[in-house]
Design a protein around this motif. Structure first.
Motif, mmCIF file in Angstrom:
data_model
loop_
_atom_site.group_PDB
_atom_site.id
_atom_site.type_symbol
_atom_site.label_atom_id
_atom_site.label_comp_id
_atom_site.label_asym_id
_atom_site.label_seq_id
_atom_site.Cartn_x
_atom_site.Cartn_y
_atom_site.Cartn_z
ATOM 1 N N PRO A 1 0.830 -1.203 0.000
ATOM 2 C CA PRO A 1 0.000 0.000 0.000
ATOM 3 C C PRO A 1 0.863 1.251 0.000
ATOM 4 O O PRO A 1 1.931 1.291 0.595
ATOM 5 C CB PRO A 1 -0.798 -0.133 1.296
ATOM 6 C CG PRO A 1 0.039 -0.978 2.190
ATOM 7 C CD PRO A 1 0.817 -1.907 1.321
ATOM 8 N N CYS A 2 0.371 2.283 -0.679
ATOM 9 C CA CYS A 2 1.108 3.530 -0.717
ATOM 10 C C CYS A 2 0.281 4.729 -0.256
ATOM 11 O O CYS A 2 0.804 5.844 -0.140
ATOM 12 C CB CYS A 2 1.688 3.780 -2.102
ATOM 13 S SG CYS A 2 0.474 3.678 -3.429
ATOM 14 N N CYS B 1 -9.586 2.314 3.116
ATOM 15 C CA CYS B 1 -9.550 2.540 1.669
ATOM 16 C C CYS B 1 -8.077 2.701 1.311
ATOM 17 O O CYS B 1 -7.400 3.618 1.805
ATOM 18 C CB CYS B 1 -10.348 3.783 1.290
ATOM 19 S SG CYS B 1 -10.472 4.010 -0.505
ATOM 20 N N LEU B 2 -7.588 1.802 0.442
ATOM 21 C CA LEU B 2 -6.152 1.714 0.177
ATOM 22 C C LEU B 2 -5.852 1.959 -1.292
ATOM 23 O O LEU B 2 -6.601 1.557 -2.181
ATOM 24 C CB LEU B 2 -5.643 0.324 0.559
ATOM 25 C CG LEU B 2 -5.798 -0.083 2.043
ATOM 26 C CD1 LEU B 2 -5.505 -1.552 2.193
ATOM 27 C CD2 LEU B 2 -4.882 0.751 2.908
ATOM 28 N N GLN C 1 -3.803 -0.855 -7.940
ATOM 29 C CA GLN C 1 -5.257 -0.678 -7.854
ATOM 30 C C GLN C 1 -5.659 -0.096 -6.504
ATOM 31 O O GLN C 1 -4.870 -0.058 -5.567
ATOM 32 C CB GLN C 1 -5.965 -2.028 -8.051
ATOM 33 C CG GLN C 1 -5.726 -3.016 -6.913
ATOM 34 C CD GLN C 1 -6.562 -4.282 -7.054
ATOM 35 O OE1 GLN C 1 -7.405 -4.376 -7.932
ATOM 36 N NE2 GLN C 1 -6.336 -5.243 -6.188
ATOM 37 N N TYR C 2 -6.922 0.349 -6.485
ATOM 38 C CA TYR C 2 -7.544 0.779 -5.232
ATOM 39 C C TYR C 2 -8.404 -0.359 -4.711
ATOM 40 O O TYR C 2 -8.959 -1.152 -5.485
ATOM 41 C CB TYR C 2 -8.446 1.999 -5.462
ATOM 42 C CG TYR C 2 -7.719 3.289 -5.777
ATOM 43 C CD1 TYR C 2 -7.140 4.034 -4.754
ATOM 44 C CD2 TYR C 2 -7.654 3.766 -7.085
ATOM 45 C CE1 TYR C 2 -6.492 5.229 -5.048
ATOM 46 C CE2 TYR C 2 -7.013 4.956 -7.381
ATOM 47 C CZ TYR C 2 -6.426 5.692 -6.354
ATOM 48 O OH TYR C 2 -5.793 6.863 -6.625
ATOM 49 N N VAL D 1 -6.260 9.189 -1.834
ATOM 50 C CA VAL D 1 -7.292 8.472 -1.095
ATOM 51 C C VAL D 1 -7.761 9.411 0.000
ATOM 52 O O VAL D 1 -7.020 9.669 0.966
ATOM 53 C CB VAL D 1 -6.771 7.158 -0.487
ATOM 54 C CG1 VAL D 1 -7.888 6.457 0.263
ATOM 55 C CG2 VAL D 1 -6.198 6.262 -1.568
ATOM 56 N N LYS D 2 -9.008 9.923 -0.150
ATOM 57 C CA LYS D 2 -9.484 10.966 0.755
ATOM 58 C C LYS D 2 -10.852 10.597 1.308
ATOM 59 O O LYS D 2 -11.806 10.400 0.556
ATOM 60 C CB LYS D 2 -9.576 12.301 -0.023
ATOM 61 C CG LYS D 2 -10.100 13.469 0.777
ATOM 62 C CD LYS D 2 -9.110 13.892 1.824
ATOM 63 C CE LYS D 2 -9.608 15.079 2.629
ATOM 64 N NZ LYS D 2 -8.682 15.445 3.695
ATOM 65 N N ARG D 3 -10.925 10.474 2.633
ATOM 66 C CA ARG D 3 -12.226 10.250 3.263
ATOM 67 C C ARG D 3 -13.007 11.565 3.256
ATOM 68 O O ARG D 3 -12.515 12.597 3.695
ATOM 69 C CB ARG D 3 -12.030 9.768 4.693
ATOM 70 C CG ARG D 3 -13.348 9.390 5.377
ATOM 71 C CD ARG D 3 -13.533 10.123 6.664
ATOM 72 N NE ARG D 3 -14.711 9.696 7.380
ATOM 73 C CZ ARG D 3 -15.532 10.509 8.007
ATOM 74 N NH1 ARG D 3 -15.311 11.814 7.997
ATOM 75 N NH2 ARG D 3 -16.576 10.040 8.667
#
Length: 862
Positions: A172-173, A183-184, A189-190, A215-217
């Motif tokens: 994961p990055c 959420c990764l 891929q996501y 990746v933004k909540r």
């Protein structure tokens, strides 16, 4: 393009780093008024931000530097996150996560038995929807640089505690955490991962080597991701996208959500898209962009040298800007999208006003269906719309337009700019709209304004619903409507309006002027009948007596319906039949119809009324008989009515004054014996009896006249037997006078046979002298006629003998002149000129001749 945000400086370069050119901003964190800035020289700077609103309402920021602290690692500060409940900053620097005091910026020492540093970290995130109920604990997701795992920690005031470690299929990055959902962004891929259940959901592929993942909540169990193709994709915890993506640039390095907008930062610009319609709303130039982050609804950016706040303009101002540019749909979408950020009561007021403004914009564009829908949803005070139409509101109306105004039009003429077709379309729309709202809550409190405006439009446009409006319960203002209806010659409608306002007399006067031709109004061709029905149904007897005479003069057969079709009223407003009969006495036709109504329909059993009807029937018959030429059809109907009445009614017999009329009527029906019986025995009017005989035989032959006089003599004699008293003596004298005055009419022989044996010849001397003289004259005349006939007969015989002396030759070779066949026997008939023909041919000729046919149908007398 919409101006949704303004970029306002928060911390200027000079305040942050002075003249140190190589110092760059790496990360920022904002907690309330406290701003923390991490730089590439491993410093944390602490500022206090104050919002300042200028006199013109413009928002600015005043920054005060409180402290700065060197962390001692000689690496850039990669990430800062505030845990305000713990009064700690979570810092990522040189692959190490550790805690710093928010006030002193000193590193927090380890607590007994627990570590406060986490090593080998590439990125971390805070769980803004924590599953642990402890308010003095922060949940954190950490990505390790050495293992394909995501670690979940609990962060306390002086320690961190590993809670869960979850393996991932790839390294994961980037990570974002919400509840149990991770959420990764992996290498290719996501994905969404539930670290409590282990359930995983792949989203979509991307290449982390070509593009920096985002990746933004953004809300509960919802995330914003940077997708291939320059798209900002939304995904929820189930891996489903419930919003359409926004299209931003390929080089976006950071993104945030300030509902209802998505803010994205790339190398040169800040782009702002709407989450509601996915359209680009605003673009701001921004060089050297480094950080874009939202903090409790406040969006902050940092270039390498300074910090800025992206201040949203008031939502209402944004909406008004859209409306000013006639971007109605966008304005409405933005309004509805802003609902969750505005208190309910305030939002309802705002929403209604925006809908009303949108309705007027659509109205100005002649998009009437959309305008009507917006007006309806926005609960528009309908007078706002009516006031655009000159003179439609009544003078008494207290309405004033909304301030600030809902539209930019002075009136309808301003809107249409002289285009009469537009004016007409707008008027038709208002007719439709007012017709729909007049019975709804929208019209409460302004019924007079609505109904008056609607009436004026109906009259002007010659609309079919004008009469329906006035026939229903309405609140039209009389004083305003009178000149309007007069202007368009709607006098029948004006009468209805008078009636609605209790002015029935004014209504009738107006309608009568129309019927009499003083005023022109073609609304109702049967206005006269309508007036009659109106008088028939009114309970105001004064009106009935006042206007019934006009109706009867116009047409008695229709005008009488005022009295014959009148419903039964329960109060004292019903009419007395005696009063009506007295009133109608001067109008025979109407009186007859009314009395017929009383007797034949209402079945009133009053002798006077029945007698009255009989007299009227009789007078009608006599009137028709006196006309020349006589209308046989009308006469027949009148006689049938009279006969039927005389047969069915028994009440009229008690009135002796009808006897003479009855006798006359029997005479017309050729019931002479009955007529003479009435004249002689009931009326004792002998002169009328003689006059009756003369009248009844005036157009007939002498035999008919003789028959009538013999009938009268018989009536006299039948009522005077030899032993009769004084009354019989009167009849005898009447018989003697009849014979002496009209002796030439009678058959003397028949009379002598009829006379009683005991009568004196001296009484009958004038009759007998005349009879003997007439008989001798007739005898001598007959003898002369007989002698002339003998003479004529002798002359005919002489002529015949002349013809007989001539011979007629017949042979078998000679043919008949009629059938051309030869003779077989000597029996022939000779035609004039001595031409012989067969006897049977002559017989056939006579049978076929027109003269013979006439003779066969004529009288047998010669």
């Amino acid at each position: 393009i919409v101006k949704a945000f303004e970029l306002v400086p928060a911390v200027e370069r000079d305040l942050l780093m002075g003249d140190k050119a190589r110092i760059n901003i790496e990360c920022i964190e904002c907690c309330g008024k406290h701003l923390y800035v991490g730089t590439n020289d491993c410093f944390i700077h602490h500022f206090l931000l104050d919002e300042v609103t200028s006199s013109k309402g413009k928002l600015t920021y005043s920054a005060q530097k409180l402290l700065h602290k060197y962390l001692g690692l000689k690496k850039p500060v990669a990430e800062l996150r505030a845990a305000s409940a713990l009064e700690r900053l979570i810092v990522l620097c040189d692959g190490i996560v550790f805690l710093v005091d928010m006030v002193t910026l000193e590193s927090v020492p380890s607590a007994a038995g627990g570590g406060v540093r986490i090593r080998g970290v590439t990125a971390f995130c805070i769980n803004e929807n924590p599953v642990n109920g402890d308010p003095f604990c922060v949940e954190m997701g950490v990505l390790s640089s050495k293992r394909r795992t995501v670690q979940v920690y609990m962060v306390f005031e002086d320690r961190v505690q590993l809670v869960k470690e979850v393996n991932t299929p790839e390294q994961p990055c980037a990570v974002s955490l919400d509840g149990y959902f991770l959420c990764l962004a992996l290498t290719t891929q996501y994905m969404i991962l539930n670290y409590n259940t282990g359930a995983a959901q792949d989203l979509f592929p991307y290449d982390s080597e070509e593009k920096r993942p985002i990746v933004k909540r953004i809300s509960r169990e919802e995330f914003l991701l940077a997708a291939p193709g320059g798209l900002g994709m939304f995904a929820n915890a189930e891996g489903v996208s419930q919003r359409a993506p926004v299209s931003w640039s390929e080089s976006v390095i950071a993104a945030a959500v300030c509902f209802p907008y998505v803010v994205a930062l790339d190398e040169n610009f800040i782009t702002i898209h709407s989450m509601l319609d996915q359209q680009l709303k605003q673009t701001l130039s921004f060089r050297d962009g480094q950080v874009l982050q939202d903090f409790e609804g406040k969006v902050m950016l940092a270039s390498t040298k300074a910090v800025y706040v992206l201040v949203p303009l008031p939502m209402e101002r944004q909406i008004q800007d859209l409306l000013a540019n006639h971007r109605v749909e966008e304005a409405l979408i933005l309004t509805e999208g802003a609902q969750r950020n505005i208190p309910k009561d305030k939002f309802q007021i705002l929403h209604r006003r925006i809908l009303q403004q949108a309705g007027f914009i659509k109205f100005g564009q002649l998009q009437f269906l959309e305008a009507q829908e917006h007006f309806r949803k926005g609960q528009l005070d309908v007078r706002e719309l009516i006031s655009l139409y000159p003179l439609l509101l009544p003078v008494s109306s207290t309405f004033t337009r909304c301030h600030p105004p809902l539209h930019e039009f002075a009136d309808l003429n301003h809107l249409a700019q002289g285009d009469q077709e537009k004016v007409l379309q707008c008027k038709k729309f208002l007719i439709t709209y007012l017709g729909e709202v007049r019975s709804t809550e929208v019209a409460n409190g302004c019924r007079e304004d609505v109904d008056t405006a609607l009436l004026k439009l109906y009259a002007e446009q010659n609309h079919n619903s004008l009469l329906d409006l006035l026939a229903s319960d309405n609140a039209c203002v009389l004083a305003d409507c009178i000149p309007w209806l007069e202007k368009y010659h709607k006098y029948f409608a004006l009468g209805l309006l008078y009636h609605c306002n209790g002015q029935d007399s004014a209504a009738l006067q107006l309608w009568i002027r129309v019927v009499d031709g003083e005023l022109q109004d073609c609304t109702r061709s049967d206005l006269y009948e309508y007036i009659v029905d109106f008088l028939c149904c009114t309970s105001n007897l004064d009106l009935v007596w006042k206007y019934a005479d006009w109706a009867l003069r116009k047409d008695p057969s229709v005008g009488v319906h005022i009295f014959t079709k009148r419903p039964a009223f329960t109060d004292q407003s019903d009419l007395s039949p005696d009063d009506v009969i007295s009133y109608l006495g001067k109008n025979q036709q109407a009186l007859l119809l009314y009395v017929e109504h009383l007797v034949l329909e209402k079945r009133i059993q009053k002798e006077m009324i029945h007698t009255n009807l009989a007299v009227l029937y009789l007078e009608r018959v006599l009137s028709l008989l006196s006309k020349s030429p006589t209308d046989e059809e009308q006469l027949t109907r009148a006689r049938e009515k009279l006969q039927a009445f005389l047969r069915e009614s028994s009440l009229y017999h008690n009135c002796e004054k009808l006897l003479l009329e009855r006798a006359t009527l029997h005479g017309k029906l050729e019931e002479h014996d009955t007529a003479l019986h009435i004249l002689v025995h009931k009326l004792r009017d002998f002169s009328s009896a003689e006059a009756f005989c003369m009248w009844a035989s005036s157009s007939r032959d002498s035999a008919y006249q003789r028959q009538l006089f013999h009938l009268l003599l018989g009536v006299y004699l039948d009522g005077s037997p030899p032993a009769a008293g004084a009354g019989s003596s009167e009849l005898q004298m009447a018989a003697v006078d009849l014979l002496n005055r009209h002796g030439e009419v009678f058959d003397a022989v028949c009379v002598l046979r009829m006379l009683p044996d005991g009568w004196s010849l001296q009484l009958l001397r004038p009759f007998l002298n005349r009879a003997v003289r007439a008989s001798m004259h007739a005898c001598r005349t007959s003898q002369i006629a007989l002698g002339l006939a003998h003479s004529e007969n002798l002359q005919l015989l002489h002529d015949r003998l002349k013809e007989v002396r001539k011979p007629i030759f017949v042979s078998e070779k000679k043919g008949c002149h009629l059938c051309h066949n030869t003779f077989s026997e000597p029996n022939v008939v000779c035609l004039p000129g001595g031409v012989p023909v067969h006897t049977h041919c002559v017989a056939q000729r006579v049978r076929d001749s027109p003269t013979k046919k006439r003779l066969t149908n004529s009288s047998n007398h010669t």
